[in-house]
Design a protein around this motif. Structure first.
Motif, PDB file in Angstrom:
ATOM      1  N   HIS A 104      -6.092  -5.754  -2.135  1.00 32.12           N
ATOM      2  CA  HIS A 104      -5.994  -6.182  -3.230  1.00 32.12           C
ATOM      3  C   HIS A 104      -4.945  -8.028  -3.711  1.00 32.12           C
ATOM      4  O   HIS A 104      -6.210  -8.683  -4.409  1.00 32.12           O
ATOM      5  CB  HIS A 104      -5.721  -5.592  -4.633  1.00 32.12           C
ATOM      6  CG  HIS A 104      -6.132  -4.460  -4.615  1.00 32.12           C
ATOM      7  ND1 HIS A 104      -7.571  -3.922  -4.914  1.00 32.12           N
ATOM      8  CD2 HIS A 104      -5.024  -3.028  -4.168  1.00 32.12           C
ATOM      9  CE1 HIS A 104      -7.440  -2.376  -5.098  1.00 32.12           C
ATOM     10  NE2 HIS A 104      -6.184  -2.151  -4.653  1.00 32.12           N
ATOM     11  N   THR A 116      -4.498  -2.418  -9.702  1.00 29.21           N
ATOM     12  CA  THR A 116      -5.945  -1.855  -9.585  1.00 29.21           C
ATOM     13  C   THR A 116      -6.719  -1.424 -11.574  1.00 29.21           C
ATOM     14  O   THR A 116      -7.654  -1.805 -11.463  1.00 29.21           O
ATOM     15  CB  THR A 116      -6.128  -0.397  -9.537  1.00 29.21           C
ATOM     16  OG1 THR A 116      -5.362   0.329 -10.008  1.00 29.21           O
ATOM     17  CG2 THR A 116      -5.656  -0.044  -7.593  1.00 29.21           C
ATOM     18  N   SER A 126       0.800   0.519  -6.571  1.00 26.30           N
ATOM     19  CA  SER A 126      -1.102   0.258  -6.270  1.00 26.30           C
ATOM     20  C   SER A 126      -1.614   0.421  -7.387  1.00 26.30           C
ATOM     21  O   SER A 126      -3.051   0.041  -7.627  1.00 26.30           O
ATOM     22  CB  SER A 126      -1.334   1.878  -5.567  1.00 26.30           C
ATOM     23  OG  SER A 126      -2.399   2.138  -5.567  1.00 26.30           O
ATOM     24  N   ASP A 157      -7.783 -13.184  -4.225  1.00 24.71           N
ATOM     25  CA  ASP A 157      -7.398 -11.495  -4.789  1.00 24.71           C
ATOM     26  C   ASP A 157      -8.947 -11.218  -4.090  1.00 24.71           C
ATOM     27  O   ASP A 157      -9.779 -11.687  -3.829  1.00 24.71           O
ATOM     28  CB  ASP A 157      -8.230 -11.547  -6.277  1.00 24.71           C
ATOM     29  CG  ASP A 157      -6.681 -12.517  -7.040  1.00 24.71           C
ATOM     30  OD1 ASP A 157      -5.361 -11.783  -6.415  1.00 24.71           O
ATOM     31  OD2 ASP A 157      -7.057 -13.250  -8.012  1.00 24.71           O
ATOM     32  N   MET A 158      -8.777  -9.659  -4.033  1.00 27.57           N
ATOM     33  CA  MET A 158     -10.029  -8.594  -3.780  1.00 27.57           C
ATOM     34  C   MET A 158     -10.201  -7.539  -4.367  1.00 27.57           C
ATOM     35  O   MET A 158      -8.847  -6.968  -4.910  1.00 27.57           O
ATOM     36  CB  MET A 158      -9.237  -8.599  -1.986  1.00 27.57           C
ATOM     37  CG  MET A 158      -8.675  -9.346  -0.715  1.00 27.57           C
ATOM     38  SD  MET A 158      -7.589  -8.365   0.499  1.00 27.57           S
ATOM     39  CE  MET A 158      -9.075  -7.801   0.613  1.00 27.57           C
ATOM     40  N   PRO A 159     -11.155  -7.006  -4.085  1.00 28.65           N
ATOM     41  CA  PRO A 159     -11.384  -5.892  -5.222  1.00 28.65           C
ATOM     42  C   PRO A 159     -10.932  -4.139  -4.607  1.00 28.65           C
ATOM     43  O   PRO A 159     -10.956  -3.584  -5.210  1.00 28.65           O
ATOM     44  CB  PRO A 159     -12.991  -5.733  -5.513  1.00 28.65           C
ATOM     45  CG  PRO A 159     -13.611  -6.842  -4.164  1.00 28.65           C
ATOM     46  CD  PRO A 159     -12.530  -7.611  -3.167  1.00 28.65           C
ATOM     47  N   ASP A 160     -10.485  -4.593  -3.587  1.00 28.45           N
ATOM     48  CA  ASP A 160     -10.409  -3.067  -2.470  1.00 28.45           C
ATOM     49  C   ASP A 160      -8.459  -3.557  -1.790  1.00 28.45           C
ATOM     50  O   ASP A 160      -8.369  -4.667  -1.285  1.00 28.45           O
ATOM     51  CB  ASP A 160     -11.291  -2.746  -1.126  1.00 28.45           C
ATOM     52  CG  ASP A 160     -12.736  -2.363  -2.643  1.00 28.45           C
ATOM     53  OD1 ASP A 160     -12.485  -1.859  -3.479  1.00 28.45           O
ATOM     54  OD2 ASP A 160     -14.132  -2.979  -1.034  1.00 28.45           O
ATOM     55  N   GLU A 161      -8.483  -2.305  -1.360  1.00 30.10           N
ATOM     56  CA  GLU A 161      -6.588  -2.768  -1.339  1.00 30.10           C
ATOM     57  C   GLU A 161      -6.803  -3.811   0.830  1.00 30.10           C
ATOM     58  O   GLU A 161      -7.971  -4.039   0.392  1.00 30.10           O
ATOM     59  CB  GLU A 161      -6.370  -1.357  -0.565  1.00 30.10           C
ATOM     60  CG  GLU A 161      -6.485   0.016  -1.566  1.00 30.10           C
ATOM     61  CD  GLU A 161      -5.338   0.846  -0.686  1.00 30.10           C
ATOM     62  OE1 GLU A 161      -5.552   1.696  -0.030  1.00 30.10           O
ATOM     63  OE2 GLU A 161      -4.512   1.586  -2.176  1.00 30.10           O
ATOM     64  N   ARG A 205     -11.646 -11.641   6.616  1.00 28.79           N
ATOM     65  CA  ARG A 205     -11.155 -10.820   5.886  1.00 28.79           C
ATOM     66  C   ARG A 205     -11.846 -11.044   4.325  1.00 28.79           C
ATOM     67  O   ARG A 205     -11.560 -10.318   3.252  1.00 28.79           O
ATOM     68  CB  ARG A 205      -9.395 -10.717   5.882  1.00 28.79           C
ATOM     69  CG  ARG A 205      -9.361 -10.580   7.229  1.00 28.79           C
ATOM     70  CD  ARG A 205      -7.534 -10.351   7.165  1.00 28.79           C
ATOM     71  NE  ARG A 205      -7.098  -9.727   8.363  1.00 28.79           N
ATOM     72  CZ  ARG A 205      -5.587  -9.532   8.861  1.00 28.79           C
ATOM     73  NH1 ARG A 205      -5.084  -8.893   7.997  1.00 28.79           N
ATOM     74  NH2 ARG A 205      -5.639  -8.948  10.387  1.00 28.79           N
ATOM     75  N   LEU A 225       0.655  -0.913  -0.221  1.00 26.84           N
ATOM     76  CA  LEU A 225      -0.066  -0.035   0.189  1.00 26.84           C
ATOM     77  C   LEU A 225       1.258   1.532   0.041  1.00 26.84           C
ATOM     78  O   LEU A 225       2.192   1.557   0.454  1.00 26.84           O
ATOM     79  CB  LEU A 225      -0.896   0.101   1.413  1.00 26.84           C
ATOM     80  CG  LEU A 225      -1.557  -1.200   1.633  1.00 26.84           C
ATOM     81  CD1 LEU A 225      -2.214  -1.164   2.895  1.00 26.84           C
ATOM     82  CD2 LEU A 225      -2.711  -1.585   0.363  1.00 26.84           C
TER      83      LEU A 225
END
Length: 359
Positions: free
Chosen positions: A305, A48, A44, A299-303, A344, A10
């Motif tokens: 990620h 994204t 970042s 994987d995650m859509p937001d930070e 999470r 981040l």
């Protein structure tokens, strides 16, 4: 309780990542605040998708001690090494034999030829682990290193068909490179540190100033000859790991310090082959015995990620050789990972590398 995790870096990691970079200070992870800030922004924008061209992306992963809320390691993936505006530059190392019947003399010479690639491989690099954590039983060095292959398999279309790793040679305590002092400095009038740092942003000076044609290493000082293609003490463990999973020495070295380049076809790397998408069906009770331990990521859509943890699991059908080419397999994971994974991630996992390659 899961103590260690790997996640995407981040922008707010700047101070801690700079502290980690201080332990090695390489071109991929320099001990420089402004450059660390740029690296984190690049990462970042890569996670994204703000950087549209996958070849220009650079993914940075951080290893976190959640108990101490501290970043203790890092690694990265560079989408493509070598483009039209920034070629991949190397020295081919070639062995040449010479013999004279007249005087009955035979010689083996090491020669160097500069080479360029404008559509090169994906590169893995930036591997650093804080000294205090290098001997813990969890083998964290492998954890932060292996996670890159998990990510590559999970996003296979984003990466090249060959993976490259540049290993550091032996450098002096003050950062001196004997090969650079004997070769590159004579053609650029720059120090090793300055040239190496500049090359990350602009490689034109190398192509413009370095000589074309064959350079005989036997004409260089012995100290310079001795580092060509040799792995430094601090990266011998990395070399051993790379060879074990399918990498080989490419008979190429870095033109700045002589560090060896190791390569492997992406789909032939054992860790890539051993990584699969799975679904978690239940959590193991504490009394249940899990025979396998592996790296699980999502994987995650937001930070941030992407996140990954080490956990025990049961998957007898999954480990069967006949089933290893299947996707959507089901596994049962250790209950101690429950809070971390389900809180999470909502229980949705991405890929797993079975411990056929054991961490």
């Amino acid at each position: 309780m899961v103590r260690y995790e790997v996640r995407g870096a981040l922008k707010t990691d700047e101070d801690q990542l700079l502290e980690v970079a201080h332990h090695l200070d390489t071109v991929n992870l320099p001990d420089d605040r402004e450059e660390i800030r740029d690296i984190l922004k690049h990462a970042s924008d890569s996670f994204t998708g703000a950087i549209k061209d996958p070849r220009r992306r650079q993914y940075v992963f951080v290893l976190v001690d959640d108990e101490k809320k501290k970043i203790i390691g890092t690694s990265m993936i560079i989408g493509q090494l070598g483009r039209r505006d920034a070629p991949y530059i190397y020295l081919d190392v070639i062995q040449e034999e010479r013999y004279s019947a007249t005087i009955d003399k035979h010689f083996n010479h090491t020669t160097l030829n500069i080479g360029y690639s404008f559509a090169g491989p994906t590169e893995i690099g930036g591997l650093v682990l804080s000294p205090d954590y290098r001997r813990v039983p969890e083998r964290l060095g492998l954890f932060i290193s292996y996670v890159r292959f998990l990510y590559i398999k999970a996003h296979r279309d984003l990466f090249r068909d060959e993976i490259l790793a540049e290993l550091l040679p032996s450098l002096e305590s003050d950062g001196t490179s004997y090969l650079w002092d004997a070769l590159g400095r004579n053609f650029t009038d720059m120090s090793y540190a300055d040239a190496d740092r500049l090359s990350k942003k602009n490689k034109e000076f190398i192509k413009g100033l370095f000589p074309e044609g064959t350079i005989y290493a036997s004409l260089l000082p012995k100290q310079a000859q001795d580092v060509i293609g040799k792995v430094g003490a601090q990266t011998r463990g990395v070399e051993k790991m790379l060879r074990r999973i399918g990498f080989r020495y490419a008979e190429r070295v870095d033109p700045f310090d002589g560090g060896p380049h190791f390569v492997a076809p992406t789909d032939e790397i054992s860790l890539v082959q051993a990584t699969h998408k799975v679904k978690v069906t239940k959590l193991l009770a504490k009394k249940e015995h899990a025979r396998h331990r592996s790296l699980v990521g999502v994987d995650m859509p937001d930070e941030p990620h992407f996140r990954a943890v080490l956990t025990d699991f049961i998957a007898d059908d999954f480990m069967a050789p006949a089933n290893r080419d299947l996707v959507g397999k089901y596994i049962n994971i250790a209950s101690r990972a429950a809070s971390f994974l389900f809180k999470r991630f909502g229980g949705k996992l991405g890929a797993i590398a079975p411990d056929g390659e054991g961490l």
